[in-house]
Every structure is written in C-alpha cells, then in structure tokens.
Design an enzyme around this catalytic site. Structure first.
Site, PDB file in Angstrom:
ATOM      1  N   ARG A 112       0.996  -1.262  -0.270  1.00 25.15           N
ATOM      2  CA  ARG A 112      -0.614   0.181   0.286  1.00 25.15           C
ATOM      3  C   ARG A 112       0.342   1.182   0.012  1.00 25.15           C
ATOM      4  O   ARG A 112       1.687   1.074   0.931  1.00 25.15           O
ATOM      5  CB  ARG A 112      -0.813   0.034   1.056  1.00 25.15           C
ATOM      6  CG  ARG A 112      -1.331   1.035   1.014  1.00 25.15           C
ATOM      7  CD  ARG A 112      -2.883   0.987   2.436  1.00 25.15           C
ATOM      8  NE  ARG A 112      -4.066   0.829   1.956  1.00 25.15           N
ATOM      9  CZ  ARG A 112      -4.945   1.103   2.596  1.00 25.15           C
ATOM     10  NH1 ARG A 112      -5.023   1.844   3.411  1.00 25.15           N
ATOM     11  NH2 ARG A 112      -6.545   0.280   2.522  1.00 25.15           N
ATOM     12  N   HIS A 139      -7.637   0.777  -6.082  1.00 29.59           N
ATOM     13  CA  HIS A 139      -7.787  -0.106  -4.872  1.00 29.59           C
ATOM     14  C   HIS A 139      -8.578  -1.747  -5.336  1.00 29.59           C
ATOM     15  O   HIS A 139      -9.784  -1.532  -5.068  1.00 29.59           O
ATOM     16  CB  HIS A 139      -8.528   1.521  -4.353  1.00 29.59           C
ATOM     17  CG  HIS A 139      -8.752   0.350  -2.843  1.00 29.59           C
ATOM     18  ND1 HIS A 139      -8.122  -0.799  -1.779  1.00 29.59           N
ATOM     19  CD2 HIS A 139      -8.743   0.648  -1.095  1.00 29.59           C
ATOM     20  CE1 HIS A 139      -7.965  -1.080  -0.840  1.00 29.59           C
ATOM     21  NE2 HIS A 139      -8.867  -0.071  -0.143  1.00 29.59           N
ATOM     22  N   GLN A 142     -10.783  -3.567  -3.316  1.00 35.98           N
ATOM     23  CA  GLN A 142     -11.907  -3.047  -2.305  1.00 35.98           C
ATOM     24  C   GLN A 142     -12.436  -3.919  -3.578  1.00 35.98           C
ATOM     25  O   GLN A 142     -14.120  -3.704  -2.928  1.00 35.98           O
ATOM     26  CB  GLN A 142     -11.308  -1.733  -2.034  1.00 35.98           C
ATOM     27  CG  GLN A 142     -12.869  -0.782  -1.961  1.00 35.98           C
ATOM     28  CD  GLN A 142     -12.837  -1.025  -0.111  1.00 35.98           C
ATOM     29  OE1 GLN A 142     -12.442  -0.827   0.679  1.00 35.98           O
ATOM     30  NE2 GLN A 142     -14.274  -1.482  -0.088  1.00 35.98           N
ATOM     31  N   ASP A 235     -16.739   7.958  -1.007  1.00 37.37           N
ATOM     32  CA  ASP A 235     -15.207   7.658  -0.447  1.00 37.37           C
ATOM     33  C   ASP A 235     -15.359   8.916   0.357  1.00 37.37           C
ATOM     34  O   ASP A 235     -15.972   9.874  -0.848  1.00 37.37           O
ATOM     35  CB  ASP A 235     -14.224   7.479  -1.615  1.00 37.37           C
ATOM     36  CG  ASP A 235     -13.298   7.638  -1.158  1.00 37.37           C
ATOM     37  OD1 ASP A 235     -13.161   7.257   0.331  1.00 37.37           O
ATOM     38  OD2 ASP A 235     -12.006   7.371  -1.661  1.00 37.37           O
ATOM     39  N   CYS A 276     -16.069   3.034   1.470  1.00 39.26           N
ATOM     40  CA  CYS A 276     -14.774   1.490   1.620  1.00 39.26           C
ATOM     41  C   CYS A 276     -14.592   1.771   2.690  1.00 39.26           C
ATOM     42  O   CYS A 276     -13.696   0.805   3.644  1.00 39.26           O
ATOM     43  CB  CYS A 276     -13.772   1.828   0.611  1.00 39.26           C
ATOM     44  SG  CYS A 276     -13.312   3.270   0.867  1.00 39.26           S
ATOM     45  N   ARG A 321     -14.244  -7.496   2.997  1.00 42.35           N
ATOM     46  CA  ARG A 321     -11.935  -7.409   2.671  1.00 42.35           C
ATOM     47  C   ARG A 321     -11.425  -8.620   2.854  1.00 42.35           C
ATOM     48  O   ARG A 321     -10.756  -8.594   1.757  1.00 42.35           O
ATOM     49  CB  ARG A 321     -11.985  -6.414   3.905  1.00 42.35           C
ATOM     50  CG  ARG A 321     -12.712  -4.792   3.005  1.00 42.35           C
ATOM     51  CD  ARG A 321     -12.401  -3.995   1.521  1.00 42.35           C
ATOM     52  NE  ARG A 321     -11.326  -4.156   1.154  1.00 42.35           N
ATOM     53  CZ  ARG A 321     -10.414  -4.038   1.503  1.00 42.35           C
ATOM     54  NH1 ARG A 321      -9.898  -2.761   2.459  1.00 42.35           N
ATOM     55  NH2 ARG A 321      -8.610  -4.126   0.939  1.00 42.35           N
TER      56      ARG A 321
END
Ligand code: CP
Ligand code: NVA
Length: 336
Positions: A112, A139, A142, A235, A276, A321
């Site tokens: 990440r 991402h 996700q 988001d 998310c 996830r």
C-alpha cells in the site's frame, strides 16, 4: 482457471472471467470459514504451512492490514507487517532492492503506497506475487469486496447501475469504473466536471465496455445519476496523502454530492449504499471534530441517516474485504 504466480496490481490486468472466478473463490472461502474447520482438518482445502507474506504499508490501514493478516493466519501462513515508519523502505532502500530482498524471504508481498508506478516497480523486481493494497490510482482488492457484497445483496452483477458520488478522480471511483466496465455494469460518476476521471482512463474503460456491454456515464446531476440506481457509493472527499489545505475547496465543491436521503429518493427502493470506510458520517473522529469546528459540518460524504440506515451494507462490505483478499492470496499462491 489458474492464477498461480500472478500479481494483483489493478483490475485492468484481469479478464472478466478471472474477476468472476476470484469472486466465486471468495464466496467459497467465506462459506468454509463460516462452517469452521472440522477436527483434524484445515479451514480450507489448500493451506500453506511454512509460507510467509510481507505486508508493506506506506499509508495507514485498518481493514486491508487486518484482512491480509487474518487471511494469512486462516491459510496457515505467517505474515510480517512493515508500517509507514520503522523499515528502510523509501528512505534508505529503493523499491527495486526491497523487492529483491523480500522475495528471498517471503512467498508474496502486499504493498500500500502512493503512486501506482511504485507497486508496478515492486512487482517488476519481485520473484513472488505482489498484491496492491491501495495506491493513489487504484484499490483493486476493495473492488472484489464491493462486487461480492453487491452480488450477495442484489444478485447477478451484469447490468446493475452503480453510482459513485464525490471525488471521481481518485482510487475508488477509478477502480469502480474499471470493474464496472469489466463486468458489464452501468457506472455513473456523479460529480462536478472537474472531478470526473481522467480522459485516458475513461477511453481505456470505454474500450473494455464495448466488449462487455457495460455503460459508463458522467453527470453533474444528482437526480439523473441516481434514477433507478441499484448501488450508490462514495468515498472520503480528501484521501490519504493529500494536503489539509484542499479541504475547504473540496467541501465547497462536493457538498452537493453528499450521499443522503435526497439522493436515495431517486434510486430503487432496495438500492444499497457502499463505502470503503473509514467514513465521515458524524463528529466522532478527530478529523470529523476539526472539520465541524472549522466548517460547521457534522457529516460529509454521507449523511449519518444513510450510513446507519437500512440501505447501508458497509459492514458486510468491510467483512468481505477479508474473504476477497484471502481469495487473491489463495489463488495466486496456487490454492485450488
Ligand atoms: N477500505 C480500506 O482500505 O480501509 P483501510 O484503509 O482501513 O485499509
Ligand atoms: N480514497 C481513500 C480510500 C481509503 C480506503 C484514500 O485513498 O485515502
């Protein structure tokens, strides 16, 4: 389908069949986890005793880190967390050298960080699979969680209308556009024009959509975007790594694109809300409080009413996830 040895850097690298396969494996691993291990047996058909994975986080994380750690433990593997401070990565050691060192000790590497070029560079120099745990651009893990959640709540993904409201130029919106294009869905970016995805990525996704029957639309109108929506998502307005100075402009520009009851008024009655996480839906966080003190807002990208209300499936999404990340680790390490 055999994904052994593959990197998982962005969904543009994967075919619709491969993405659906990962979702099927995730659903199976989820069912197996719920059933629990039988005495004397492993939780899943394949496990990887003696293998280890490295988890590099140059930005903070709750869900992604925990998902990789639980997935590794469930698969009989060890994991090592390398956080934003405390390792040599970036300051004294390049990504290329880090990749070659960690490949000698680990069987897979999660990364990440900031630019997508960094995770691509890591993969180039790594001898073991590299998994993207979030970059500024994408991402992808996700997206698997979100697609599994939509499948569970609304069935077959093809043709579903997914509306993204807010900053549609960043990792989440860009990733939704890619996955919707791949899976034949209808992606709508609902934002001021300056916040729409970049033209190059739109063109790439339009070419994919032409093959899959997906639709991509872009609008500044909330009623038009949300009409008959199956899924509305958003988001944070300011992402990790962005400077605090951008808050004022973002709040001004994106406040009309908050996901709230008005937006859901146009959607299907049983439409779902995805985020998310983490989400700013109240003032129970340090940043939430600061924003309230400075700008008088008690909720930002999503109203508390929607976040806590019946449309919201954000905690199913958060759980997924883990199951979907486990599917990525499992299949790329050779699990069947
Ligand atoms: N959604 C997500 O990636 O959460 P974390 O930042 O907590 O990993
Ligand atoms: N856009 C957000 C996503 C967090 C999971 C960020 O990059 O901070």
């Amino acid at each position: 389908m055999d994904l052994t040895g593959r990197d998982f850097l962005k969904l543009l690298d994967y075919t619709p069949e491969e993405i659906n396969y990962l979702l099927d494996v995730a659903a199976r691993l989820k069912a197996e986890k719920k059933a629990g291990a039988q005495p004397g047996q492993t939780l899943h058909k394949t496990s990887f005793p003696g293998k280890n994975i490295a988890l590099i986080f140059e930005k903070n994380s709750t869900r992604t880190r925990c998902s990789f750690e639980v997935a590794a433990a469930d698969l009989g593997m060890g994991s090592t967390y390398l956080g934003p401070t405390g390792s040599q990565i970036g300051s004294k050691e390049s990504i290329a050298d880090t990749a070659r060192v960690l490949s000698r000790m680990y069987d897979g590497i999660e990364y990440r960080g900031f630019g997508q070029d960094l995770v691509e560079e890591l993969a180039k120099y790594s001898d073991v699979p590299v998994w993207n745990g979030l970059t500024n651009e994408f991402h992808p893990t996700q997206m698997l969680a979100d697609m599994l959640t939509i499948r569970e709540h609304r069935g077959d993904l093809k043709g579903q209308k997914l509306v993204y409201m807010g900053d549609a130029r960043y990792n989440m919106a860009d990733s939704y556009m890619v996955v919707c294009a791949k899976l034949g869905m209808h992606f709508v970016a609902c934002a001021p024009k300056a916040y729409w995805p970049n033209a190059e990525l739109i063109a790439t996704c339009q070419a994919v959509a032409a093959e899959t029957g997906a639709m991509l639309s872009f609008t500044e109108s909330v009623p038009e975007a949300c009409q008959d929506a199956d899924v509305i998502c958003t988001d944070v307005w300011v992402s990790m790594g962005e400077p605090d100075e951008v808050w004022a402009q973002r709040i001004h520009d994106l406040k009309p694109y908050q996901v709230n009851a008005d937006a859901f008024r146009y959607a299907k009655d049983d439409a779902i809300f995805l985020h998310c996480l983490p989400a700013f839906h109240d003032t129970n966080t340090k940043i939430g409080k600061q924003i309230y003190e400075k700008y008088g807002l008690t909720e930002m990208e999503v109203s508390d009413e929607i976040f806590e209300g019946p449309h919201s499936v954000v905690f199913d999404e958060a759980e997924n996830r883990m199951h979907t990340i486990k599917a990525v680790v499992y299949t790329t390490l050779g699990g069947k």
